[in-house]
Scaffold this motif. Structure first.
Motif, PDB file in Angstrom:
ATOM      1  N   ASP A   7       0.678  -1.091  -0.073  1.00 13.35           N
ATOM      2  CA  ASP A   7      -0.017   0.241   0.147  1.00 13.35           C
ATOM      3  C   ASP A   7       0.824   1.255   0.099  1.00 13.35           C
ATOM      4  O   ASP A   7       2.119   1.145  -0.281  1.00 13.35           O
ATOM      5  N   ASP A   8       0.205   2.455   0.253  1.00 16.09           N
ATOM      6  CA  ASP A   8       0.980   3.719   0.041  1.00 16.09           C
ATOM      7  C   ASP A   8       2.086   3.676   1.039  1.00 16.09           C
ATOM      8  O   ASP A   8       3.050   4.713   0.969  1.00 16.09           O
ATOM      9  N   TRP A   9       2.080   2.986   2.122  1.00 19.89           N
ATOM     10  CA  TRP A   9       3.189   2.887   3.325  1.00 19.89           C
ATOM     11  C   TRP A   9       3.832   1.722   3.561  1.00 19.89           C
ATOM     12  O   TRP A   9       4.551   1.551   4.193  1.00 19.89           O
ATOM     13  N   GLY A  10       3.729   0.859   2.442  1.00 13.27           N
ATOM     14  CA  GLY A  10       4.712  -0.230   2.504  1.00 13.27           C
ATOM     15  C   GLY A  10       3.894  -1.586   3.043  1.00 13.27           C
ATOM     16  O   GLY A  10       4.576  -2.626   3.036  1.00 13.27           O
TER      17      GLY A  10
END
Lengths: 68, 406, 196
Positions: free
Chosen positions: A27-30
């Motif tokens: 996702d956007d944060w790994g």
């Protein structure tokens, strides 16, 4: 087999998303996201070995394989 | 089962909240609990179709059976934590009819052959409960002693695994669900955590039977539930009604709307927005198309002129602050979602703003130890749907609610 | 024969410190979560593990050869108990200490799934103690101390690890610098006294 993610342990190091890119994306944060959208994504039989390796290599021990 | 060939009624009706205060009045009205064995209690809960009143609505008899089957020393917990700011019903129940809750706690302890019984509730409720437990002990009412625990005033503190964690002395922090609390909870024992309202219902079912319970509500969702009604109503407070009660009757029981209503939030901060249709029955089945459910009975009436997106942005911001802090997708996703909603509410449009809010909501769903991200996503998605016209207006720098068009 | 043992002990010791340096750097690399050294993340992690296991074999050879070496006069308990040796006890003791730490790190890593991540991680931090102790041990003991080539190798190892630690502490280390830190909210820990 189903892959269970313990979110209280997962640190988003990104090892599982590499080893199991057919099942997981980042996702956007790994943090891993199941491609099939399930809470515990299904691991098809051909990928079980890769899933086991992901469970073994997770630096936070946040992954578990379970039969259902 | 009921032998009376009449349909159950879905209307405002006092069952739990009826009667005078105090132990004497409780015993005069309801008498002592009948002597029942474990399988009788589980059977009655099953026949009555009693479901959990904490929000999830899980069948009580199945949880009881799972804990009873666990073998060994089980533990039962009455959950009175009410971190949801718009809910007051558990506090009201503990203040007005705590004896029903304590009766119900003894019943589930019998049903699961539990050795330990705990009551977890806001700190302010505990002194009165301690005095009552002493009075009940003097009257020889409680077979098992009850330990009281103060619940932190935080949104997630009432989540089942958070309750267990708090009683285990590790803070009210939700845990991973690979091992469920019915398998290993308080002290590692099979544990039943049940909302205080659910226990109170069980105390009445034990006395008056499953058939009586089934005479309220709908055939699929029997019984009454406690609703906390707030927002644009004359007498905000706690109301009791059968499932399926028309929304308009609930609003009327709270003194009626103070002005024309635009929409209603049902199920609380983890619930969903529904149209303010007075005829809409409040039940799991009828609210499901809106992505909502009665949940823990929270109803917030939004007046015309108030911006639904603004209210949703405020609640989302609150929920983002209330994260437990353990799960990456939640602690990163919820603040981002709140910021996106805030931009939408404040009419700071940018390309793809609405799509971004929906994407984030779907992204965090199902990706946490508890359902905090899922519930927050549900609220946001329902707002995007119900306030669709206002979303479009906000993207063009206008607000329909402020312009009096809703 | 005895000279062969001594030469082997010295050689395996030097190779061990080089390998351990590589292990430490790969360990830091795998902690980053970034694909490091042109390798995917899981490969860095696997290489870290395999290099560590190879280093253990070398260290075991180093210790066993010294056990039979007449100069070192290593007794069995010197392998476990530091600073009790006959031959340069302090410098040899550092080697014993590094060996003990290495064994602890390796054993907990092999039992990681049984011990849990927390215990494993705490013990694994000892690597930052184990490596410098091993390096100093190599510089101070044996017949090669003071030779230009041992100093060159040791300084190269130290610079490599220092650079890796510097990278570890830099803001660019994490893949997602803007990511929120996972930490339990203090409000959930409050008001938890048992009332009765």
């Amino acid at each position: 087999m189903k892959l269970h993610v313990d979110w209280t342990a997962c640190d988003g190091r990104g090892v599982c998303t590499e080893l199991l890119e057919e099942v997981l994306v980042e996702d956007d944060w790994g943090f891993p996201v199941a491609r099939d959208g399930q809470r515990s994504p299904t691991v098809p039989p051909p990928l079980e070995a890769a899933a086991r390796q992901a469970v073994d290599r997770c630096p936070m021990l946040a992954l578990k394989l379970r039969s259902r | 089962m009921t032998s009376v060939a009449e349909a159950p009624v879905a209307r405002v009706e006092r069952r739990l909240l009826d009667g005078e205060l105090g132990l004497d009045a409780h015993l005069a009205r309801h008498g002592r609990l009948p002597v029942l064995d474990g399988s009788q209690i589980i059977g009655m809960a099953r026949d009555a179709g009693l479901t959990g009143r904490g929000g999830a609505g899980f069948p009580v008899w199945r949880k009881l059976s799972a804990v009873a089957a666990g073998g060994g020393a089980a533990v039962v917990v009455a959950n009175g934590a009410e971190g949801e700011p718009a809910s007051k019903k558990d506090r009201a129940l503990l203040a007005y009819q705590p004896n029903l809750v304590l009766d119900g706690l003894q019943l589930v302890a019998t049903a699961t052959t539990a050795e330990g019984a705990h009551l977890y509730a806001p700190k302010a409720a505990l002194p009165a409960l301690r005095a009552l437990l002493a009075a009940r002990a003097a009257a020889g009412l409680d077979r098992r002693p009850v330990t009281l625990h103060a619940a932190p005033d935080a949104f997630v503190s009432g989540e089942e695994s958070a309750v267990v964690s708090a009683i285990n002395g590790r803070g009210a922090v939700p845990a991973d669900k690979r091992i469920r609390v019915v398998q290993a909870g308080v002290g590692g024992a099979p544990t039943l955590v049940q909302n205080v309202e659910t226990l109170a219902h069980l105390a009445l079912i034990a006395r008056y039977g499953a058939g009586w319970f089934l005479s309220a509500g709908t055939p699929d969702e029997p019984g009454t539930f406690l609703a906390t009604i707030s927002g644009a109503v004359r007498r905000p407070g706690v109301v009791e009604a059968g499932y399926g009660v028309p929304l308009g009757e609930l609003i009327a029981a709270a003194g009626g709307a103070t002005m024309h209503l635009q929409a209603v939030l049902i199920g609380g901060y983890h619930g969903g927005w529904v149209p303010a249709d007075p005829a809409l029955p409040v039940s799991r089945q009828t609210l499901q198309p809106y992505g909502a459910s009665p949940g823990a009975g929270v109803i917030v009436a939004l007046p015309a002129g108030a911006c639904g997106l603004g209210e949703t942005a405020r609640i989302t911001g609150y929920l983002a602050e209330q994260v437990a802090g353990q799960c990456g997708p939640c602690i990163n996703g919820l603040p981002r979602m709140a910021a996106t909603l805030a931009d939408l509410a404040a009419r700071r449009p940018r390309a793809g703003l609405a799509a971004e809010a929906e994407r984030l909501a779907r992204l965090v769903s199902g990706r946490g130890a508890c359902h905090h991200p899922d519930g927050t996503a549900r609220l946001v998605l329902s707002a995007m749907r119900i306030f669709e016209a206002d979303v479009a207006a906000h993207l063009n720098g206008r607000c329909l609610a402020a312009e009096g068009q809703r | 024969m005895s000279d062969a043992l001594w030469y082997f002990a010295r050689g395996s010791g030097v190779v061990s410190i080089v390998l351990l340096t590589i292990v430490v750097v790969l360990g830091i690399g795998s902690r980053s979560g970034k694909p490091a050294f042109g390798l995917p993340r899981f490969a860095v992690s696997l290489l870290h593990r395999n290099a560590a296991l190879l280093a253990v074999v070398l260290v075991a050879g180093h210790v066993i050869s010294l056990l039979f070496d007449p100069y070192a006069q290593l007794r069995l308990f010197d392998i476990v108990l530091p600073f009790a040796g006959n031959y340069r006890p302090v410098w040899q003791g550092l080697g014993t200490l590094a060996f003990d730490l290495l064994v602890a790190i390796i054993v907990t890593s092999l039992l990681r799934h049984r011990l849990g991540a927390r215990t494993w991680r705490v013990v694994h931090w000892l690597a930052y103690l184990c490596w410098p102790v091993a390096l100093v041990h190599g510089l101070g003991t044996g017949s090669d101390n003071g030779t230009w080539w041992l100093w060159t190798i040791s300084i190269a190892c130290a610079v490599t690890v220092a650079a890796a630690v510097g990278w570890r502490l830099s803001t660019g280390f994490s893949r997602f610098p803007a990511r929120a830190e996972r930490r339990v909210a203090p409000r959930l820990r409050k008001e938890l006294e048992e009332v009765r």
